[in-house]
Design a protein around this motif. Structure first.
Motif, PDB file in Angstrom:
ATOM      1  N   GLU A  13      40.095  32.151  33.105  1.00 37.10           N
ATOM      2  CA  GLU A  13      40.261  32.314  34.554  1.00 37.10           C
ATOM      3  C   GLU A  13      41.707  32.642  34.897  1.00 37.10           C
ATOM      4  O   GLU A  13      42.628  32.071  34.336  1.00 37.10           O
ATOM      5  CB  GLU A  13      39.847  31.028  35.280  1.00 37.10           C
ATOM      6  CG  GLU A  13      38.376  30.727  35.153  1.00 37.10           C
ATOM      7  CD  GLU A  13      37.930  29.592  36.069  1.00 37.10           C
ATOM      8  OE1 GLU A  13      38.680  29.217  36.985  1.00 37.10           O
ATOM      9  OE2 GLU A  13      36.822  29.098  35.845  1.00 37.10           O
TER      10      GLU A  13
ATOM     11  N   TRP B 141      43.916  32.434  41.838  1.00 36.44           N
ATOM     12  CA  TRP B 141      43.619  33.040  43.138  1.00 36.44           C
ATOM     13  C   TRP B 141      44.901  33.681  43.629  1.00 36.44           C
ATOM     14  O   TRP B 141      45.976  33.059  43.585  1.00 36.44           O
ATOM     15  CB  TRP B 141      43.180  31.972  44.147  1.00 36.44           C
ATOM     16  CG  TRP B 141      41.750  31.572  43.996  1.00 36.44           C
ATOM     17  CD1 TRP B 141      41.281  30.432  43.425  1.00 36.44           C
ATOM     18  CD2 TRP B 141      40.602  32.303  44.455  1.00 36.44           C
ATOM     19  NE1 TRP B 141      39.904  30.410  43.480  1.00 36.44           N
ATOM     20  CE2 TRP B 141      39.461  31.542  44.111  1.00 36.44           C
ATOM     21  CE3 TRP B 141      40.440  33.524  45.109  1.00 36.44           C
ATOM     22  CZ2 TRP B 141      38.172  31.967  44.402  1.00 36.44           C
ATOM     23  CZ3 TRP B 141      39.152  33.942  45.392  1.00 36.44           C
ATOM     24  CH2 TRP B 141      38.037  33.169  45.050  1.00 36.44           C
TER      25      TRP B 141
ATOM     26  N   THR C 132      34.219  39.322  35.925  1.00 40.42           N
ATOM     27  CA  THR C 132      33.756  38.835  37.213  1.00 40.42           C
ATOM     28  C   THR C 132      34.973  38.666  38.109  1.00 40.42           C
ATOM     29  O   THR C 132      35.985  38.102  37.687  1.00 40.42           O
ATOM     30  CB  THR C 132      33.038  37.472  37.053  1.00 40.42           C
ATOM     31  OG1 THR C 132      31.927  37.663  36.168  1.00 40.42           O
ATOM     32  CG2 THR C 132      32.550  36.941  38.385  1.00 40.42           C
TER      33      THR C 132
ATOM     34  N   LEU D 108      36.004  37.012  41.614  1.00 37.45           N
ATOM     35  CA  LEU D 108      35.596  36.113  42.691  1.00 37.45           C
ATOM     36  C   LEU D 108      36.364  36.454  43.957  1.00 37.45           C
ATOM     37  O   LEU D 108      37.570  36.723  43.908  1.00 37.45           O
ATOM     38  CB  LEU D 108      35.877  34.657  42.311  1.00 37.45           C
ATOM     39  CG  LEU D 108      35.290  34.141  40.999  1.00 37.45           C
ATOM     40  CD1 LEU D 108      35.717  32.692  40.771  1.00 37.45           C
ATOM     41  CD2 LEU D 108      33.784  34.262  41.004  1.00 37.45           C
TER      42      LEU D 108
ATOM     43  N   ARG E 165      32.139  36.227  48.196  1.00 39.32           N
ATOM     44  CA  ARG E 165      31.173  36.852  47.296  1.00 39.32           C
ATOM     45  C   ARG E 165      31.764  36.982  45.902  1.00 39.32           C
ATOM     46  O   ARG E 165      32.943  36.723  45.682  1.00 39.32           O
ATOM     47  CB  ARG E 165      30.732  38.216  47.806  1.00 39.32           C
ATOM     48  CG  ARG E 165      31.827  39.257  47.828  1.00 39.32           C
ATOM     49  CD  ARG E 165      31.367  40.530  48.513  1.00 39.32           C
ATOM     50  NE  ARG E 165      32.416  41.516  48.540  1.00 39.32           N
ATOM     51  CZ  ARG E 165      32.346  42.695  47.941  1.00 39.32           C
ATOM     52  NH1 ARG E 165      31.261  43.045  47.291  1.00 39.32           N
ATOM     53  NH2 ARG E 165      33.335  43.551  48.022  1.00 39.32           N
ATOM     54  N   THR E 166      30.939  37.432  44.975  1.00 41.56           N
ATOM     55  CA  THR E 166      31.340  37.648  43.583  1.00 41.56           C
ATOM     56  C   THR E 166      30.889  39.043  43.174  1.00 41.56           C
ATOM     57  O   THR E 166      29.785  39.467  43.508  1.00 41.56           O
ATOM     58  CB  THR E 166      30.671  36.596  42.668  1.00 41.56           C
ATOM     59  OG1 THR E 166      31.102  35.301  43.085  1.00 41.56           O
ATOM     60  CG2 THR E 166      31.046  36.803  41.218  1.00 41.56           C
TER      61      THR E 166
ATOM     62  N   THR F  40      30.525  41.512  39.702  1.00 47.14           N
ATOM     63  CA  THR F  40      30.565  41.575  38.245  1.00 47.14           C
ATOM     64  C   THR F  40      30.664  43.033  37.826  1.00 47.14           C
ATOM     65  O   THR F  40      29.879  43.871  38.272  1.00 47.14           O
ATOM     66  CB  THR F  40      29.310  40.919  37.641  1.00 47.14           C
ATOM     67  OG1 THR F  40      29.267  39.550  38.068  1.00 47.14           O
ATOM     68  CG2 THR F  40      29.349  40.964  36.122  1.00 47.14           C
TER      69      THR F  40
ATOM     70  N   HIS G 209      41.590  37.235  45.675  1.00 46.36           N
ATOM     71  CA  HIS G 209      40.622  37.391  44.592  1.00 46.36           C
ATOM     72  C   HIS G 209      41.067  36.622  43.358  1.00 46.36           C
ATOM     73  O   HIS G 209      42.231  36.232  43.234  1.00 46.36           O
ATOM     74  CB  HIS G 209      40.408  38.875  44.263  1.00 46.36           C
ATOM     75  CG  HIS G 209      41.648  39.596  43.839  1.00 46.36           C
ATOM     76  ND1 HIS G 209      42.654  39.944  44.714  1.00 46.36           N
ATOM     77  CD2 HIS G 209      42.059  40.029  42.623  1.00 46.36           C
ATOM     78  CE1 HIS G 209      43.614  40.559  44.069  1.00 46.36           C
ATOM     79  NE2 HIS G 209      43.285  40.629  42.786  1.00 46.36           N
TER      80      HIS G 209
END
Length: 119
Positions: free
Chosen positions: A38, A41, A59, A61, A65-66, A68, A83
């Protein structure tokens, strides 16, 4: 004027979240990166950011919403949009963004890269 072989350039490094510059044009940089795990943000107040997936699944984030992305798909994240990229397994991406773009945008962290290597 030299052609660039993306697979060859990707074979030159293994670290994650450390973009490498592979081209420059009109004040923009073309970067390659390997991602795993990860990210933080963040947002870029003055730059749009393009993520193009070369290999793997990415992906991204967003607060609402997400999205892919699979190989040969890209997404443009508009400036000012918060994001967080996530890669469950290693993913290789091409980024296209202004040379002034800091990888972590407005979020300072241990992942911030102020100077990028040129391949």
């Amino acid at each position: 004027m030299e052609k660039v072989n993306i697979a060859e350039k990707l074979s030159l490094f293994s670290e994650h979240w450390s973009p490498k510059i592979v081209g420059e044009l009109n004040g923009q940089q073309v970067k390659l990166a390997k991602l795993k795990g990860e990210f933080v943000w963040h947002k870029h107040d003055h730059e749009d950011e393009l993520f193009y997936v070369v290999e793997g699944t990415l992906t991204i984030l967003f607060r609402d919403r997400t999205v892919t992305l699979h190989p040969h798909e890209f997404l443009i994240v508009p400036r000012g949009v918060e994001h967080k990229p996530v890669a469950e397994e290693e993913v290789s991406v091409m980024l296209f963004e202004p040379a002034t773009t800091l990888n972590t945008g407005d979020a300072e962290s241990e992942l911030t890269k102020r100077t990028l290597e040129k391949l």
